[in-house]
Write a protein that holds these residues in place. Structure first.
Motif, PDB file in Angstrom:
ATOM      1  N   LYS A   4       0.835  -1.199   0.000  1.00 44.57           N
ATOM      2  CA  LYS A   4       0.000   0.000   0.000  1.00 44.57           C
ATOM      3  C   LYS A   4       0.873   1.253   0.000  1.00 44.57           C
ATOM      4  O   LYS A   4       1.852   1.341   0.759  1.00 44.57           O
ATOM      5  CB  LYS A   4      -0.920   0.002   1.222  1.00 44.57           C
ATOM      6  N   VAL A   5       0.476   2.210  -0.830  1.00 46.55           N
ATOM      7  CA  VAL A   5       1.255   3.440  -0.992  1.00 46.55           C
ATOM      8  C   VAL A   5       0.328   4.642  -0.966  1.00 46.55           C
ATOM      9  O   VAL A   5      -0.795   4.587  -1.495  1.00 46.55           O
ATOM     10  CB  VAL A   5       2.031   3.414  -2.328  1.00 46.55           C
ATOM     11  N   TYR A   6       0.816   5.728  -0.338  1.00 36.86           N
ATOM     12  CA  TYR A   6       0.070   6.987  -0.397  1.00 36.86           C
ATOM     13  C   TYR A   6       0.923   8.040  -1.101  1.00 36.86           C
ATOM     14  O   TYR A   6       2.108   8.211  -0.787  1.00 36.86           O
ATOM     15  CB  TYR A   6      -0.306   7.484   0.996  1.00 36.86           C
ATOM     16  N   ILE A   7       0.299   8.745  -2.044  1.00 28.85           N
ATOM     17  CA  ILE A   7       0.947   9.823  -2.794  1.00 28.85           C
ATOM     18  C   ILE A   7       0.330  11.140  -2.351  1.00 28.85           C
ATOM     19  O   ILE A   7      -0.898  11.302  -2.391  1.00 28.85           O
ATOM     20  CB  ILE A   7       0.774   9.627  -4.308  1.00 28.85           C
ATOM     21  N   VAL A  16       1.236   7.424 -12.333  1.00 30.23           N
ATOM     22  CA  VAL A  16       0.412   6.661 -11.397  1.00 30.23           C
ATOM     23  C   VAL A  16       0.008   5.312 -11.979  1.00 30.23           C
ATOM     24  O   VAL A  16       0.028   4.289 -11.281  1.00 30.23           O
ATOM     25  CB  VAL A  16      -0.844   7.469 -10.994  1.00 30.23           C
ATOM     26  N   LEU A  19       2.641   2.712 -11.606  1.00 30.84           N
ATOM     27  CA  LEU A  19       2.761   2.221 -10.236  1.00 30.84           C
ATOM     28  C   LEU A  19       1.621   1.283  -9.863  1.00 30.84           C
ATOM     29  O   LEU A  19       1.816   0.333  -9.098  1.00 30.84           O
ATOM     30  CB  LEU A  19       2.792   3.409  -9.260  1.00 30.84           C
ATOM     31  N   ARG A  20       0.429   1.558 -10.384  1.00 33.25           N
ATOM     32  CA  ARG A  20      -0.754   0.765 -10.014  1.00 33.25           C
ATOM     33  C   ARG A  20      -0.628  -0.698 -10.415  1.00 33.25           C
ATOM     34  O   ARG A  20      -1.324  -1.557  -9.869  1.00 33.25           O
ATOM     35  CB  ARG A  20      -2.006   1.367 -10.640  1.00 33.25           C
ATOM     36  N   ILE A  25      -2.466   1.903  -4.748  1.00 32.26           N
ATOM     37  CA  ILE A  25      -2.227   3.349  -4.676  1.00 32.26           C
ATOM     38  C   ILE A  25      -3.429   4.111  -4.140  1.00 32.26           C
ATOM     39  O   ILE A  25      -4.559   3.920  -4.579  1.00 32.26           O
ATOM     40  CB  ILE A  25      -1.889   3.913  -6.076  1.00 32.26           C
ATOM     41  N   SER A  26      -3.163   5.004  -3.171  1.00 28.77           N
ATOM     42  CA  SER A  26      -4.112   6.043  -2.780  1.00 28.77           C
ATOM     43  C   SER A  26      -3.392   7.372  -2.984  1.00 28.77           C
ATOM     44  O   SER A  26      -2.176   7.471  -2.771  1.00 28.77           O
ATOM     45  CB  SER A  26      -4.527   5.899  -1.318  1.00 28.77           C
ATOM     46  N   MET A  27      -4.159   8.407  -3.391  1.00 31.59           N
ATOM     47  CA  MET A  27      -3.506   9.669  -3.743  1.00 31.59           C
ATOM     48  C   MET A  27      -4.384  10.861  -3.372  1.00 31.59           C
ATOM     49  O   MET A  27      -5.598  10.833  -3.533  1.00 31.59           O
ATOM     50  CB  MET A  27      -3.201   9.683  -5.248  1.00 31.59           C
ATOM     51  N   ALA A 303       9.137   7.531  -8.391  1.00 35.14           N
ATOM     52  CA  ALA A 303       8.327   6.317  -8.518  1.00 35.14           C
ATOM     53  C   ALA A 303       9.216   5.074  -8.601  1.00 35.14           C
ATOM     54  O   ALA A 303       8.928   4.039  -7.986  1.00 35.14           O
ATOM     55  CB  ALA A 303       7.437   6.418  -9.752  1.00 35.14           C
TER      56      ALA A 303
END
Length: 331
Positions: A4-7, A16, A19-20, A25-27, A303
């Motif tokens: 899990k990643v937050y941008i 994005v 990366l997905r 991804i949450s942004m 990234a």
């Protein structure tokens, strides 16, 4: 399960989407407004990776909330917005994006130098405000750049690129750095001097050092007093390196001739800031690396760093490489 990643800021879809494929991804879906602190505090609690900007203060209290965080990928060369020691103590990798913005930032720095020396913004306003009535001998006269002496404080990648541009204007080159760079001296014909000598001799002083505890307020009243009355100070590094109150006093008291600033102690700079009232100060909103191509390269490099750190590879731009030994020991 994907990491899990937050941008912390809206990025181009191209970045994005790549990366997905491997990350969850949450942004923050706003490009102009920074993520609120309370949102960041909540998001960091569970994520494995954080993709952040220099606008986010990743301090000890925020890092303490992170239970799974393995890597912080900062989309900037500088990382003074991150408590590096706290991150290292907690086993979190920290990366930056050096190299890809060197030439673009050097372009902007030299452009800011030219604009300040030749009063370009002041002249544009003069024309647009209907003040231009006739040509006159000393109207909006500035300082020559060609054959002048340029003093570079900090001869890193960007400082070196700036020196190469200055050579095209036949400038005499001086530099101050915490260590001498003999290869660069031969290559560029640049002379190593003390900070005091650089300030005394230079017609243009460009601040190019990173912000650290040693460089905070490196340029204050004492240093500005050493400069020529006809000299120009340019800062495209970090605002906290220059004492802005002292700079304002030096300018209004005619201790130096002008200043060009792309960075400030507080960003965005308050509109009532005294430096914004002076006609001999050219101000920019921290756009040193702001070309389309370079910002895309920065995002892509951040990234790549993030992905490497979350998929078992070693990121190429670790600013706390000592953590690798810690992680191997834990493994």
């Amino acid at each position: 399960m994907k990491p899990k990643v937050y941008i912390t800021r809206k990025l181009p879809e191209q970045i994005v989407n790549d990366l997905r494929q491997k990350l969850d991804i949450s942004m923050w879906e706003d490009e102009a407004i920074p993520v609120p602190r309370e949102v960041l505090e909540k998001e960091i609690e569970e994520v494995d990776g954080l993709f952040c900007m220099l606008t986010e203060q990743i301090d000890e209290s925020l890092i303490e909330k992170a239970t799974n965080l393995k890597i912080i990928a900062n989309m900037a060369v500088g990382y003074n917005n991150i408590d590096l020691q706290s991150a290292t103590d907690k086993g979190i990798m920290v990366t930056n994006t050096p190299g890809v913005l060197t030439e673009t930032t050097a372009d902007l720095t030299f452009g800011l130098l030219l604009a300040t020396a030749r009063r370009l913004i002041e002249a544009t306003d003069y024309l647009k405000n209907g003040q231009w009535k006739s040509w006159s001998p000393m109207q909006l006269t500035g300082q020559d750049v060609h054959d002048a002496t340029l003093g570079i404080i900090g001869l890193g990648r960007i400082g070196k690129a700036l020196a190469k541009r200055a050579k095209g204007f036949d400038m005499n080159l001086l530099y101050y750095n915490r260590s001498r760079k003999y290869d660069e001296e031969k290559e560029l014909g640049i002379e190593f001097v003390s900070l005091e000598e650089l300030l005394k001799k230079s017609d243009f002083v460009c601040v190019m050092v990173p912000l650290t505890s040693q460089t905070s307020y490196m340029i204050g009243a004492e240093q500005l007093a050493l400069m020529k009355e006809t000299s120009v100070l340019i800062n495209t590094a970090r605002g906290d390196i220059v004492d802005e109150h002292a700079l304002y006093q030096a300018l209004v008291n005619h201790e130096i001739w002008a200043a060009g600033l792309d960075v400030f102690e507080d960003e965005p700079v308050p509109l009532d800031h005294p430096l914004l009232t002076l006609p001999n100060v050219v101000t920019l909103p921290h756009i040193g690396s702001a070309s389309i191509a370079t910002r895309m390269k920065m995002a892509s490099l951040a990234a790549d760093n993030l992905l490497a750190g979350l998929t078992g590879d070693t990121p190429g731009n670790l600013v706390n490489p000592e953590i690798l030994t810690m992680l191997k020991g834990n493994g």
